[in-house]
Design a protein around this motif. Sequence first.
Motif, PDB file in Angstrom:
ATOM      1  N   GLY A  35      -7.402   5.993   0.693  1.00  8.45           N
ATOM      2  CA  GLY A  35      -5.959   5.970   0.828  1.00  8.45           C
ATOM      3  C   GLY A  35      -5.466   4.592   0.473  1.00  8.45           C
ATOM      4  O   GLY A  35      -6.216   3.760  -0.024  1.00  8.45           O
ATOM      5  N   PRO A  36      -4.191   4.339   0.732  1.00 12.51           N
ATOM      6  CA  PRO A  36      -3.679   3.005   0.446  1.00 12.51           C
ATOM      7  C   PRO A  36      -4.353   1.973   1.334  1.00 12.51           C
ATOM      8  O   PRO A  36      -4.686   2.244   2.466  1.00 12.51           O
ATOM      9  CB  PRO A  36      -2.186   3.114   0.758  1.00 12.51           C
ATOM     10  CG  PRO A  36      -2.025   4.333   1.579  1.00 12.51           C
ATOM     11  CD  PRO A  36      -3.196   5.220   1.292  1.00 12.51           C
ATOM     12  N   ILE A  37      -4.561   0.818   0.791  1.00 10.63           N
ATOM     13  CA  ILE A  37      -5.142  -0.281   1.545  1.00 10.63           C
ATOM     14  C   ILE A  37      -4.053  -0.858   2.429  1.00 10.63           C
ATOM     15  O   ILE A  37      -2.946  -1.132   1.962  1.00 10.63           O
ATOM     16  CB  ILE A  37      -5.673  -1.368   0.585  1.00 10.63           C
ATOM     17  CG1 ILE A  37      -6.766  -0.787  -0.303  1.00 10.63           C
ATOM     18  CG2 ILE A  37      -6.176  -2.578   1.353  1.00 10.63           C
ATOM     19  CD1 ILE A  37      -7.179  -1.701  -1.433  1.00 10.63           C
ATOM     20  N   VAL A  38      -4.369  -1.018   3.706  1.00 13.61           N
ATOM     21  CA  VAL A  38      -3.391  -1.567   4.628  1.00 13.61           C
ATOM     22  C   VAL A  38      -2.984  -2.951   4.127  1.00 13.61           C
ATOM     23  O   VAL A  38      -3.826  -3.801   3.866  1.00 13.61           O
ATOM     24  CB  VAL A  38      -3.961  -1.645   6.055  1.00 13.61           C
ATOM     25  CG1 VAL A  38      -2.975  -2.313   6.995  1.00 13.61           C
ATOM     26  CG2 VAL A  38      -4.323  -0.259   6.555  1.00 13.61           C
ATOM     27  N   GLY A  39      -1.685  -3.151   3.951  1.00  9.05           N
ATOM     28  CA  GLY A  39      -1.184  -4.414   3.429  1.00  9.05           C
ATOM     29  C   GLY A  39      -1.259  -4.505   1.914  1.00  9.05           C
ATOM     30  O   GLY A  39      -0.789  -5.460   1.331  1.00  9.05           O
ATOM     31  N   GLY A  40      -1.830  -3.483   1.269  1.00  5.52           N
ATOM     32  CA  GLY A  40      -1.939  -3.485  -0.189  1.00  5.52           C
ATOM     33  C   GLY A  40      -0.719  -2.840  -0.834  1.00  5.52           C
ATOM     34  O   GLY A  40       0.121  -2.243  -0.164  1.00  5.52           O
ATOM     35  N   TRP A  41      -0.628  -2.956  -2.134  1.00  3.93           N
ATOM     36  CA  TRP A  41       0.489  -2.391  -2.880  1.00  3.93           C
ATOM     37  C   TRP A  41       0.189  -0.944  -3.234  1.00  3.93           C
ATOM     38  O   TRP A  41      -0.911  -0.616  -3.651  1.00  3.93           O
ATOM     39  CB  TRP A  41       0.729  -3.191  -4.157  1.00  3.93           C
ATOM     40  CG  TRP A  41       1.267  -4.558  -3.898  1.00  3.93           C
ATOM     41  CD1 TRP A  41       0.560  -5.715  -3.786  1.00  3.93           C
ATOM     42  CD2 TRP A  41       2.636  -4.912  -3.715  1.00  3.93           C
ATOM     43  NE1 TRP A  41       1.403  -6.772  -3.531  1.00  3.93           N
ATOM     44  CE2 TRP A  41       2.687  -6.305  -3.490  1.00  3.93           C
ATOM     45  CE3 TRP A  41       3.830  -4.202  -3.713  1.00  3.93           C
ATOM     46  CZ2 TRP A  41       3.871  -6.994  -3.273  1.00  3.93           C
ATOM     47  CZ3 TRP A  41       5.014  -4.882  -3.504  1.00  3.93           C
ATOM     48  CH2 TRP A  41       5.032  -6.260  -3.278  1.00  3.93           C
ATOM     49  N   SER A  42       1.202  -0.074  -3.068  1.00  6.06           N
ATOM     50  CA  SER A  42       1.113   1.344  -3.422  1.00  6.06           C
ATOM     51  C   SER A  42       2.192   1.657  -4.439  1.00  6.06           C
ATOM     52  O   SER A  42       3.331   1.199  -4.312  1.00  6.06           O
ATOM     53  CB  SER A  42       1.321   2.225  -2.187  1.00  6.06           C
ATOM     54  OG  SER A  42       0.337   1.964  -1.223  1.00  6.06           O
ATOM     55  N   SER A  43       1.844   2.473  -5.415  1.00  2.49           N
ATOM     56  CA  SER A  43       2.790   2.854  -6.454  1.00  2.49           C
ATOM     57  C   SER A  43       3.919   3.705  -5.871  1.00  2.49           C
ATOM     58  O   SER A  43       3.681   4.567  -5.019  1.00  2.49           O
ATOM     59  CB  SER A  43       2.047   3.645  -7.533  1.00  2.49           C
ATOM     60  OG  SER A  43       2.905   3.941  -8.596  1.00  2.49           O
ATOM     61  N   ILE A  44       5.140   3.465  -6.309  1.00  6.83           N
ATOM     62  CA  ILE A  44       6.284   4.284  -5.893  1.00  6.83           C
ATOM     63  C   ILE A  44       6.303   5.506  -6.803  1.00  6.83           C
ATOM     64  O   ILE A  44       6.396   5.381  -8.024  1.00  6.83           O
ATOM     65  CB  ILE A  44       7.599   3.491  -5.993  1.00  6.83           C
ATOM     66  CG1 ILE A  44       7.576   2.345  -4.970  1.00  6.83           C
ATOM     67  CG2 ILE A  44       8.801   4.402  -5.780  1.00  6.83           C
ATOM     68  CD1 ILE A  44       8.765   1.407  -5.057  1.00  6.83           C
ATOM     69  N   LYS A  45       6.192   6.677  -6.199  1.00  8.01           N
ATOM     70  CA  LYS A  45       6.081   7.911  -6.973  1.00  8.01           C
ATOM     71  C   LYS A  45       7.365   8.273  -7.708  1.00  8.01           C
ATOM     72  O   LYS A  45       7.321   8.774  -8.815  1.00  8.01           O
ATOM     73  CB  LYS A  45       5.626   9.045  -6.069  1.00  8.01           C
ATOM     74  CG  LYS A  45       4.240   8.782  -5.483  1.00  8.01           C
ATOM     75  CD  LYS A  45       3.627  10.011  -4.890  1.00  8.01           C
ATOM     76  CE  LYS A  45       2.335   9.766  -4.169  1.00  8.01           C
ATOM     77  NZ  LYS A  45       1.432   8.812  -4.697  1.00  8.01           N
ATOM     78  N   GLU A  80       6.319  -0.721  -6.968  1.00  8.84           N
ATOM     79  CA  GLU A  80       5.277  -0.662  -5.960  1.00  8.84           C
ATOM     80  C   GLU A  80       5.884  -1.101  -4.636  1.00  8.84           C
ATOM     81  O   GLU A  80       6.856  -1.855  -4.618  1.00  8.84           O
ATOM     82  CB  GLU A  80       4.123  -1.606  -6.304  1.00  8.84           C
ATOM     83  CG  GLU A  80       3.376  -1.259  -7.571  1.00  8.84           C
ATOM     84  CD  GLU A  80       2.303  -2.298  -7.877  1.00  8.84           C
ATOM     85  OE1 GLU A  80       1.116  -1.943  -7.794  1.00  8.84           O
ATOM     86  OE2 GLU A  80       2.670  -3.451  -8.175  1.00  8.84           O
ATOM     87  N   SER A  81       5.294  -0.619  -3.550  1.00  6.95           N
ATOM     88  CA  SER A  81       5.736  -1.055  -2.227  1.00  6.95           C
ATOM     89  C   SER A  81       4.528  -1.517  -1.425  1.00  6.95           C
ATOM     90  O   SER A  81       3.401  -1.105  -1.668  1.00  6.95           O
ATOM     91  CB  SER A  81       6.465   0.071  -1.492  1.00  6.95           C
ATOM     92  OG  SER A  81       5.589   1.161  -1.268  1.00  6.95           O
ATOM     93  N   GLN A  82       4.819  -2.392  -0.476  1.00  7.55           N
ATOM     94  CA  GLN A  82       3.782  -2.966   0.383  1.00  7.55           C
ATOM     95  C   GLN A  82       4.345  -3.029   1.792  1.00  7.55           C
ATOM     96  O   GLN A  82       5.361  -3.682   2.033  1.00  7.55           O
ATOM     97  CB  GLN A  82       3.425  -4.368  -0.109  1.00  7.55           C
ATOM     98  CG  GLN A  82       2.412  -5.096   0.752  1.00  7.55           C
ATOM     99  CD  GLN A  82       2.260  -6.549   0.334  1.00  7.55           C
ATOM    100  OE1 GLN A  82       3.244  -7.226   0.080  1.00  7.55           O
ATOM    101  NE2 GLN A  82       1.028  -7.031   0.299  1.00  7.55           N
ATOM    102  N   VAL A  87       9.081  -3.954   4.468  1.00  3.27           N
ATOM    103  CA  VAL A  87       8.502  -3.460   3.217  1.00  3.27           C
ATOM    104  C   VAL A  87       8.865  -4.412   2.085  1.00  3.27           C
ATOM    105  O   VAL A  87      10.018  -4.804   1.940  1.00  3.27           O
ATOM    106  CB  VAL A  87       9.023  -2.046   2.868  1.00  3.27           C
ATOM    107  CG1 VAL A  87       8.392  -1.542   1.579  1.00  3.27           C
ATOM    108  CG2 VAL A  87       8.761  -1.058   4.001  1.00  3.27           C
ATOM    109  N   ASN A  88       7.850  -4.797   1.311  1.00  4.29           N
ATOM    110  CA  ASN A  88       8.075  -5.519   0.065  1.00  4.29           C
ATOM    111  C   ASN A  88       8.146  -4.493  -1.049  1.00  4.29           C
ATOM    112  O   ASN A  88       7.328  -3.565  -1.097  1.00  4.29           O
ATOM    113  CB  ASN A  88       6.929  -6.492  -0.239  1.00  4.29           C
ATOM    114  CG  ASN A  88       7.023  -7.760   0.558  1.00  4.29           C
ATOM    115  OD1 ASN A  88       8.097  -8.316   0.740  1.00  4.29           O
ATOM    116  ND2 ASN A  88       5.891  -8.247   1.039  1.00  4.29           N
ATOM    117  N   TYR A  89       9.120  -4.642  -1.917  1.00  4.70           N
ATOM    118  CA  TYR A  89       9.250  -3.795  -3.100  1.00  4.70           C
ATOM    119  C   TYR A  89       9.095  -4.677  -4.327  1.00  4.70           C
ATOM    120  O   TYR A  89       9.818  -5.659  -4.468  1.00  4.70           O
ATOM    121  CB  TYR A  89      10.623  -3.115  -3.136  1.00  4.70           C
ATOM    122  CG  TYR A  89      10.819  -2.096  -2.057  1.00  4.70           C
ATOM    123  CD1 TYR A  89      10.441  -0.771  -2.264  1.00  4.70           C
ATOM    124  CD2 TYR A  89      11.359  -2.448  -0.833  1.00  4.70           C
ATOM    125  CE1 TYR A  89      10.620   0.173  -1.263  1.00  4.70           C
ATOM    126  CE2 TYR A  89      11.537  -1.512   0.171  1.00  4.70           C
ATOM    127  CZ  TYR A  89      11.159  -0.201  -0.054  1.00  4.70           C
ATOM    128  OH  TYR A  89      11.339   0.730   0.946  1.00  4.70           O
TER     129      TYR A  89
END
Length: 125
Positions: A35-45, A80-82, A87-89
């Motif tokens: 899954g997403p890494i805690v504190g990592g960046w995830s792509s905004i769908k 991406e969001s973190q 939340v960082n965008y």
Amino acid sequence: MALNSRSVSLTLFSLTVATVLFSNAVAALSGGQEGPIVGGWSSIKDPNAPQVVEIAKFPIDAHNKEAKTNLKFESVIKGESQVVAGVNYKLVIAAEDGGAGNKYEAVVYDRPWDKFRQLTSFKQV
């Protein structure tokens, strides 16, 4: 003094064992799926979602005020969001600058529960 040193060593060892056991439990509960890494960046769908567009317009407005420019928001290309303490965008935004289309990367920190939003960085890409 030896008792304190031994006590500290035992406490550190116990914390290490607890951390390893907790990590293994989390991995087991996730079923081995990544899954997403805690504190990592995830792509905004959906970069065209209303909330993402609202956040993307913020750096354009902030940059216009600070640099005395007249950029006009066009669209969100990708993002991406973190999750942090908010939340960082990190967004790539298309904007018009005096008739010329340009791309900009903006990082916006958002804490919606206390209505706080801050432009962290803004640059042309």
